[in-house]
Design an enzyme around this catalytic site. Structure first.
Site, mmCIF file in Angstrom:
data_model
loop_
_atom_site.group_PDB
_atom_site.id
_atom_site.type_symbol
_atom_site.label_atom_id
_atom_site.label_comp_id
_atom_site.label_asym_id
_atom_site.label_seq_id
_atom_site.Cartn_x
_atom_site.Cartn_y
_atom_site.Cartn_z
ATOM 1 N N VAL A 11 0.827 -1.207 0.000
ATOM 2 C CA VAL A 11 0.000 0.000 0.000
ATOM 3 C C VAL A 11 0.858 1.252 0.000
ATOM 4 O O VAL A 11 0.622 2.198 -0.759
ATOM 5 C CB VAL A 11 -0.962 -0.001 1.213
ATOM 6 C CG1 VAL A 11 -1.686 1.343 1.332
ATOM 7 C CG2 VAL A 11 -1.967 -1.135 1.089
ATOM 8 N N LYS A 207 -14.317 1.176 4.848
ATOM 9 C CA LYS A 207 -13.348 0.193 4.359
ATOM 10 C C LYS A 207 -13.773 -1.224 4.720
ATOM 11 O O LYS A 207 -13.810 -2.120 3.868
ATOM 12 C CB LYS A 207 -11.969 0.509 4.943
ATOM 13 C CG LYS A 207 -10.917 -0.553 4.720
ATOM 14 C CD LYS A 207 -10.543 -0.708 3.265
ATOM 15 C CE LYS A 207 -9.375 -1.688 3.121
ATOM 16 N NZ LYS A 207 -8.965 -1.870 1.730
ATOM 17 N N ASN A 211 -15.317 -4.208 2.013
ATOM 18 C CA ASN A 211 -14.649 -5.479 1.784
ATOM 19 C C ASN A 211 -15.485 -6.657 2.268
ATOM 20 O O ASN A 211 -15.499 -7.717 1.640
ATOM 21 C CB ASN A 211 -13.274 -5.493 2.451
ATOM 22 C CG ASN A 211 -12.217 -4.856 1.574
ATOM 23 O OD1 ASN A 211 -12.463 -4.541 0.406
ATOM 24 N ND2 ASN A 211 -11.036 -4.649 2.111
ATOM 25 N N ALA A 255 -17.775 -17.869 -9.882
ATOM 26 C CA ALA A 255 -17.591 -18.990 -8.961
ATOM 27 C C ALA A 255 -16.163 -19.514 -9.028
ATOM 28 O O ALA A 255 -15.511 -19.472 -10.078
ATOM 29 C CB ALA A 255 -18.577 -20.102 -9.306
ATOM 30 N N CYS A 263 -6.735 -8.708 1.907
ATOM 31 C CA CYS A 263 -7.804 -7.864 2.453
ATOM 32 C C CYS A 263 -9.013 -8.640 2.965
ATOM 33 O O CYS A 263 -9.390 -8.507 4.128
ATOM 34 C CB CYS A 263 -8.260 -6.849 1.398
ATOM 35 S SG CYS A 263 -7.020 -5.600 1.008
ATOM 36 N N LYS A 266 -8.585 -10.854 6.218
ATOM 37 C CA LYS A 266 -8.215 -10.032 7.377
ATOM 38 C C LYS A 266 -9.352 -9.097 7.785
ATOM 39 O O LYS A 266 -9.660 -8.948 8.971
ATOM 40 C CB LYS A 266 -6.951 -9.241 7.034
ATOM 41 C CG LYS A 266 -6.484 -8.277 8.114
ATOM 42 C CD LYS A 266 -5.111 -7.718 7.770
ATOM 43 C CE LYS A 266 -5.118 -6.820 6.561
ATOM 44 N NZ LYS A 266 -5.784 -5.528 6.796
ATOM 45 N N LYS A 324 -4.964 -14.594 -6.685
ATOM 46 C CA LYS A 324 -5.594 -14.075 -7.896
ATOM 47 C C LYS A 324 -4.493 -13.841 -8.918
ATOM 48 O O LYS A 324 -3.309 -13.842 -8.572
ATOM 49 C CB LYS A 324 -6.357 -12.775 -7.609
ATOM 50 C CG LYS A 324 -5.468 -11.643 -7.110
ATOM 51 C CD LYS A 324 -6.252 -10.379 -6.830
ATOM 52 C CE LYS A 324 -6.675 -9.687 -8.102
ATOM 53 N NZ LYS A 324 -7.246 -8.350 -7.850
#
Length: 439
Positions: A11, A207, A211, A255, A263, A266, A324
């Site tokens: 970040v 935030k 998420n 799916a 993120c 957590k 990902k």
């Protein structure tokens, strides 16, 4: 404006580079000398498409520098951003705020004039007020404000997210702080991107709520996929039909083997803990966490069925282990549950991932790492697509099937179809939420 970014992790580094591209003078600070040495040499310790070139451009322009000297970095800064880690504490699900508070204390001891201290890290409600107390205790006479400015960066698309955001959320307590933050984000304001000014608690909550909602959406479609498999429905058609509803939208309706990353796990865990502490249980979020773990287990059972009931002695080629595509991040990736189950069941596992080996070597013991999917498939019994990297969207299925001892494909990202697999020579095929099963 002069900006100091405390923390040169994902970040902090992305934000610092992008702020410098806005034209601000940015100094990124980190306590890790090795990391700063790398950055000063132009080497980025993370994988994020486009970040290397953007960093080099702004370093060359003299707007971006790196240091371990916090005092020098914050001296004369208009804003100091805290972008340190807030990992989940083991045992209780709380976000570990020790790094945030330590940074706040260090800032307080180094700043001399009016400064806005901005929390960029994801933190639970009330943290920014606590940061203010930490600074006030360490420097009673200091003139400063605290702001909450949560990040909404998708790994693999972070630069675009920063430069073209859906919104920028800024929590403030004074008009002076609001003006500083608006000046920092002026390049976005001039292009009509929404800058949402709120109180501190609302910014913190936005935030977590965002998420948790997205994690819920992912988990919902994965649960619907399981029902589709039992009822004859096709999850791709169901997702498309849902997504065409403007109230729902088509994002996060694909799916797969469950969510992971830095993120969602957590932040859902932290939100659940916040709800418990305030006697307002986040029952939906708690269920999402539990169901997401069950989804990973369901994927293991799919693979076991494809392996005729046992992994023992099977050669399994796994394509993709990061949570990902377009990232090297392995945090809470489904692979960290699925691959150990294969290894623990006696399978010989070969892994291919464009960026995952650096982290994955330590996280996935007992596997072999290869660079070529076709070499990984040689004499294999099962091929598993676990992460939908673009490289895996146009594989030569016929070539893969010919190389395998038993051509069976577990397509856990629904890239292909049973028709594709059968035409290529596969004798076994499973996907998620569809009836196109071979075997």
């Amino acid at each position: 404006m002069k900006i100091a970014m405390i923390g040169a992790g994902y970040v902090g580094l992305v934000s610092g580079v992008c702020f410098s591209d806005f034209g601000h003078d940015v100094i990124c600070v980190d306590k890790d000398p090795a990391k700063i040495d790398q950055l000063q040499d132009g080497v980025i310790p993370i994988y994020e498409p486009g970040l290397s070139d953007l960093m080099a451009k702004n370093v060359a322009a003299g707007r971006l520098t790196f240091t371990t000297d916090l005092g020098a970095a914050v001296d004369g800064a208009d804003a100091v951003f805290i972008a340190v880690g807030t990992p989940t504490r083991r045992g209780d699900g709380h976000a570990d705020l020790s790094y945030v508070y330590a940074a706040a204390e260090d800032i307080a001891k180094a700043v001399t004039g009016y400064t806005v201290v901005v929390t960029k890290s994801t933190v639970p409600l009330g943290t920014n007020r606590q940061v203010k107390q930490v600074i006030r205790k360490a420097a009673p006479e200091l003139e400063f404000d605290v702001s909450s400015n949560p990040e909404f960066l998708r790994e693999g698309a972070a630069i675009d997210d920063f430069m073209k955001p859906d919104r920028v959320v800024v929590g403030v307590q004074s008009d002076r702080a609001a003006q500083v933050m608006q000046d920092i984000y002026r390049p976005l304001y001039l292009r009509d991107f929404p800058i949402l000014l709120t109180d501190l608690e609302s910014a913190e909550m936005i935030k977590y709520a965002a998420n948790a909602f997205l994690a819920t959406k992912v988990t919902f479609i994965n649960e619907i996929a399981a029902l589709c498999e039992r009822t004859g429905a096709d999850i791709k058609q169901v997702s498309k039909g849902m997504g065409l509803d403007g109230r729902i939208g088509n994002k996060f309706l694909h799916a797969g083997p469950g969510y992971g990353g830095s993120c969602f796990p957590k932040d859902t865990s932290a939100l659940a803990r916040i709800g418990q502490e305030h006697a307002v249980p986040m029952q939906i979020t708690e269920t999402v966490i539990r169901v997401n773990e069950n989804i990973k287990t369901r994927m293991i059972e799919k693979l076991r069925d494809l392996c005729e009931g046992s992994f023992n002695g099977k050669i399994v080629a796994v394509l993709g282990v990061t949570f990902k595509p377009n990232t090297d991040d392995m945090r809470e990736a489904p692979s960290l549950t699925i691959v150990p189950a294969l290894v623990g069941g006696g399978a010989k596992v070969r892994v291919v991932d464009p960026q995952g080996m650096r982290e994955g070597k330590d996280l996935l013991p007992g596997v072999s790492w290869l660079e070529d999917p076709y070499k990984a498939a040689q004499n294999a019994d099962v091929l598993v697509i676990l992460t939908e990297w673009n490289e895996y969207r146009a594989l030569d299925l016929k070539k893969l099937a010919r190389k395998m001892a038993h051509p069976r494909l577990a397509d856990l990202r629904n890239i292909y179809s049973a028709k594709d697999a059968k035409r290529a020579g596969f004798t076994g095929y499973v996907s998620v939420g569809r009836q196109d099963y071979l075997g």
